[in-house]
Enzyme design. Structure first.
Site, mmCIF file in Angstrom:
data_model
loop_
_atom_site.group_PDB
_atom_site.id
_atom_site.type_symbol
_atom_site.label_atom_id
_atom_site.label_comp_id
_atom_site.label_asym_id
_atom_site.label_seq_id
_atom_site.Cartn_x
_atom_site.Cartn_y
_atom_site.Cartn_z
ATOM 1 N N CYS A 87 -4.739 7.217 -5.783
ATOM 2 C CA CYS A 87 -5.058 5.968 -5.220
ATOM 3 C C CYS A 87 -6.685 5.855 -5.451
ATOM 4 C CB CYS A 87 -4.473 5.678 -3.922
ATOM 5 S SG CYS A 87 -2.811 5.814 -3.650
ATOM 6 N N CYS A 210 2.945 -0.756 6.260
ATOM 7 C CA CYS A 210 2.810 -0.159 4.928
ATOM 8 C C CYS A 210 2.008 -1.109 4.102
ATOM 9 C CB CYS A 210 3.907 0.041 4.293
ATOM 10 S SG CYS A 210 4.869 1.244 5.432
ATOM 11 N N SER A 211 1.068 -0.647 2.947
ATOM 12 C CA SER A 211 0.582 -1.267 1.797
ATOM 13 C C SER A 211 1.877 -1.579 1.071
ATOM 14 C CB SER A 211 -0.346 -0.755 1.228
ATOM 15 O OG SER A 211 -0.107 0.649 0.743
ATOM 16 N N ILE A 213 3.973 -2.455 -2.967
ATOM 17 C CA ILE A 213 3.834 -2.216 -4.158
ATOM 18 C C ILE A 213 3.284 -3.196 -5.015
ATOM 19 C CG2 ILE A 213 5.472 -1.290 -6.231
ATOM 20 C CD1 ILE A 213 5.451 0.672 -4.079
ATOM 21 N N LYS A 332 -3.465 -3.503 2.917
ATOM 22 C CA LYS A 332 -2.162 -4.003 3.421
ATOM 23 C C LYS A 332 -1.792 -5.505 2.801
ATOM 24 C CE LYS A 332 1.036 -4.543 5.931
ATOM 25 N NZ LYS A 332 1.649 -5.730 4.910
ATOM 26 N N HIS A 336 -1.951 -3.316 -3.235
ATOM 27 C CA HIS A 336 -2.401 -1.798 -3.703
ATOM 28 C C HIS A 336 -1.962 -1.544 -4.834
ATOM 29 C CE1 HIS A 336 -3.709 1.909 -3.401
ATOM 30 N NE2 HIS A 336 -3.270 2.519 -2.559
HETATM 31 C C1 LIG Z 1 7.100 0.032 2.651
HETATM 32 C C2 LIG Z 1 7.931 -0.438 1.071
HETATM 33 C C3 LIG Z 1 8.770 0.943 1.317
HETATM 34 C C4 LIG Z 1 8.929 -1.331 1.130
HETATM 35 O O1 LIG Z 1 9.519 -1.516 -0.188
HETATM 36 P P1 LIG Z 1 10.862 -2.356 -0.207
HETATM 37 O O2 LIG Z 1 11.711 -1.728 1.178
HETATM 38 O O3 LIG Z 1 11.493 -1.588 -1.639
HETATM 39 O O4 LIG Z 1 10.434 -3.736 0.023
HETATM 40 P P2 LIG Z 1 11.297 -4.368 -0.993
HETATM 41 O O5 LIG Z 1 10.071 -4.786 -2.330
HETATM 42 O O6 LIG Z 1 12.417 -4.445 -1.227
HETATM 43 O O7 LIG Z 1 10.629 -6.042 -0.198
HETATM 44 C C5 LIG Z 1 11.582 -6.318 0.809
HETATM 45 C C6 LIG Z 1 10.804 -7.605 1.376
HETATM 46 O O8 LIG Z 1 9.791 -6.969 2.337
HETATM 47 C C7 LIG Z 1 8.260 -7.596 1.504
HETATM 48 N N1 LIG Z 1 7.743 -6.424 1.738
HETATM 49 C C8 LIG Z 1 7.378 -5.546 0.980
HETATM 50 N N2 LIG Z 1 6.602 -4.403 1.090
HETATM 51 C C9 LIG Z 1 5.962 -5.176 2.319
HETATM 52 C C10 LIG Z 1 4.820 -4.687 2.916
HETATM 53 N N3 LIG Z 1 4.151 -3.471 2.685
HETATM 54 N N4 LIG Z 1 4.511 -5.541 3.791
HETATM 55 C C11 LIG Z 1 4.890 -6.608 4.132
HETATM 56 N N5 LIG Z 1 5.984 -6.955 3.482
HETATM 57 C C12 LIG Z 1 6.453 -6.383 2.536
HETATM 58 C C13 LIG Z 1 8.559 -8.209 0.377
HETATM 59 O O9 LIG Z 1 7.643 -9.139 0.100
HETATM 60 C C14 LIG Z 1 10.213 -8.629 0.711
HETATM 61 O O10 LIG Z 1 10.066 -9.912 1.237
HETATM 62 P P3 LIG Z 1 11.316 -11.082 0.821
HETATM 63 O O11 LIG Z 1 12.632 -10.390 1.179
HETATM 64 O O12 LIG Z 1 10.808 -12.193 1.930
HETATM 65 O O13 LIG Z 1 10.969 -11.312 -0.546
HETATM 66 C C15 LIG Z 1 6.944 0.205 -0.056
HETATM 67 O O14 LIG Z 1 6.087 -1.190 -0.139
HETATM 68 C C16 LIG Z 1 6.024 1.210 -0.124
HETATM 69 O O15 LIG Z 1 6.562 2.404 -0.357
HETATM 70 N N6 LIG Z 1 4.870 1.310 0.490
HETATM 71 C C17 LIG Z 1 4.041 2.027 0.500
HETATM 72 C C18 LIG Z 1 3.217 2.373 -0.953
HETATM 73 C C19 LIG Z 1 2.406 3.760 -0.953
HETATM 74 O O16 LIG Z 1 2.864 4.453 -0.422
HETATM 75 N N7 LIG Z 1 1.417 3.661 -1.452
HETATM 76 C C20 LIG Z 1 0.553 4.527 -1.554
HETATM 77 C C21 LIG Z 1 -0.291 4.828 -0.449
HETATM 78 S S1 LIG Z 1 -1.028 6.385 -0.353
#
Ligand SMILES: CC(C)(COP(=O)(O)OP(=O)(O)OC[C@H]1O[C@@H](n2cnc3c(N)ncnc32)[C@H](O)[C@@H]1OP(=O)(O)O)[C@@H](O)C(=O)NCCC(=O)NCCS
Length: 387
Positions: A87, A210-211, A213, A332, A336
């Protein structure tokens, strides 16, 4: 070594870009940066492209050559290099470009960052990200990044009394800042209640901790400081560009309530710049999870260790507060796209120091800082920029 300036920046909108390819994104950001610097591609002498995992996300490697080719620069045969540090790939691409100009090797360099993450499902994306942890000792036993940062959050809560509300306030603030950023992936304001009632991801971290995708790209044009006014009336000068490493796995660290590489990179940066923490008017820090921002503001030296949570809840890190943090919305809310984040941070600081950040403007900002973390802190890159 020569002083270096940023004379042009560009950044795409961040989010789910179904209608744009990996190539479309970096070309869009690159053209914006060149237009901003009022130069043409043929003047560029070298390219550095931060990218973490295009092999998994879009099944494309050899990104250095691809960027130069699709930017129409293959006939110039310029050096074009992919830079990877998870990252922190974008931050490291910026630092690589700065070193290339500072050394006198090149005069006009573009440092860019690109990631297109949403072409694969969430499970594959999360596994790709987990490859930036220690695959054998962490990821293979299920320690994804939400899991690793959740352990840091629990340890921080235990050691310093950091509360669930303080973590949530990081997301509330960054969504508020993101609501004013036309490039941000999420422009909705949220409350502490929204955050603490959102679905659990890795205890105590919830969805809004969480941030996301993200797809996106950003670029910056670098030149020697003494040539900067050939290109712009508002050059932004690099005062320091530092990098530090630490163990790749969390369990080998001295402490997991902070990131030692941040402390080291920041100390080096302030020493090189000859500046104090109080001189920083605005900062973009690596808030991949809410706890990461609290640790960052402490480890960078803006707040005493253990006081980042209360300072956040008191509004000291919000626009109008003592030191506005993540006016872009941060990772956030702005999003990201891992390889692009470090360059986007610099774009935000450049716009702040030029006075072009519109509703997000920190009035009178003269000096800014960026802080970009690879993995759980195995790599940290810090830049200090000045008007
Ligand atoms: C948090 C996380 C698990 C969510 O993934 P997911 O469950 O597959 O989420 P989805 O893509 O199915 O989205 C579901 C809903 O949540 C929302 N959403 C997804 N991620 C979000 C976030 N981080 N914050 C707020 N809302 C979020 C989407 O817009 C979607 O909304 P909708 O239903 O109104 O359209 C994923 O974003 C993640 O792994 N984040 C961390 C990334 C990371 O590790 N980066 C490196 C850091 S070192």
């Amino acid at each position: 070594m020569r002083d270096v300036a940023i004379v042009g920046v560009g950044c795409t909108k961040f989010g789910e870009m179904w209608h744009k390819s990996f190539r479309d994104l970096f070309i869009e950001a690159g053209v914006m940066a060149l237009d901003d610097a009022e130069i043409s591609g043929v003047q560029v002498e070298a390219l550095y492209g931060g990218n973490m995992s295009s092999g998994i996300f879009v099944e494309q490697e050899h990104v250095g050559a691809l960027i130069s080719d699709y930017s129409g620069l293959s006939t110039s045969n310029i050096p074009s290099t992919r830079v990877e540090a998870a990252c922190a790939s974008g931050g490291l691409a910026l630092r690589s470009g700065i070193i290339a100009v500072a050394s006198g090797y090149h005069d006009i360099v573009v440092s860019a960052g690109i990631e297109k993450m949403t072409d694969v499902g969430a499970e594959k994306a999360i596994d790709a990200l987990a490859s930036a942890a220690d695959r054998e000792w962490e990821a293979a036993v299920g320690a994804t990044f939400p899991g690793l940062y959740a352990m840091m959050a629990r340890a921080h809560m235990h050691e310093f009394g950091t509360t669930r509300e303080q973590l949530a306030q990081v997301a509330v603030k960054n969504h508020y800042h993101g609501s004013m950023n036309p490039r941000a992936q999420f422009r909705n304001s949220v409350t502490i209640d929204t955050v603490i009632s959102s679905p659990l991801v890795a205890d105590p971290l919830r969805l809004y901790d969480c941030s996301p995708i993200t797809d996106g790209a950003a670029a910056a044009v670098l030149v020697p400081a003494d040539r900067a006014r050939e290109f712009t009336d508002t050059p932004i000068y690099i005062k320091a560009a530092t990098q530090a490493s630490d163990t790749i796995s969390l369990h080998d660290r001295r402490s997991i309530t902070g990131i030692d590489a941040t402390v080291v990179a920041a100390d080096r940066a302030f020493k090189i710049a000859g500046l104090q923490r109080a001189d920083i008017d605005v900062a973009e820090v690596h808030d991949c999870f809410t706890i990461a921002e609290i640790m960052a503001v402490e480890d960078l030296g803006f707040f005493e260790k253990g006081t980042g949570g209360p300072a956040t809840l008191d509004g000291e890190t919000a626009l109008g507060g003592r030191i506005p943090i993540n006016t872009s919305g941060g990772l956030k809310a702005c999003g990201h796209p891992v390889g692009a984040t470090g360059i986007k941070q610099a774009v935000e600081i450049v716009e702040q120091l030029r006075g072009e950040a519109q509703k997000r403007q920190v009035h009178g900002a003269e000096i800014g800082l960026t802080h970009n973390v690879g993995g759980s802190g195995g790599t940290v890159v810090v830049h200090i920029l000045s008007r």
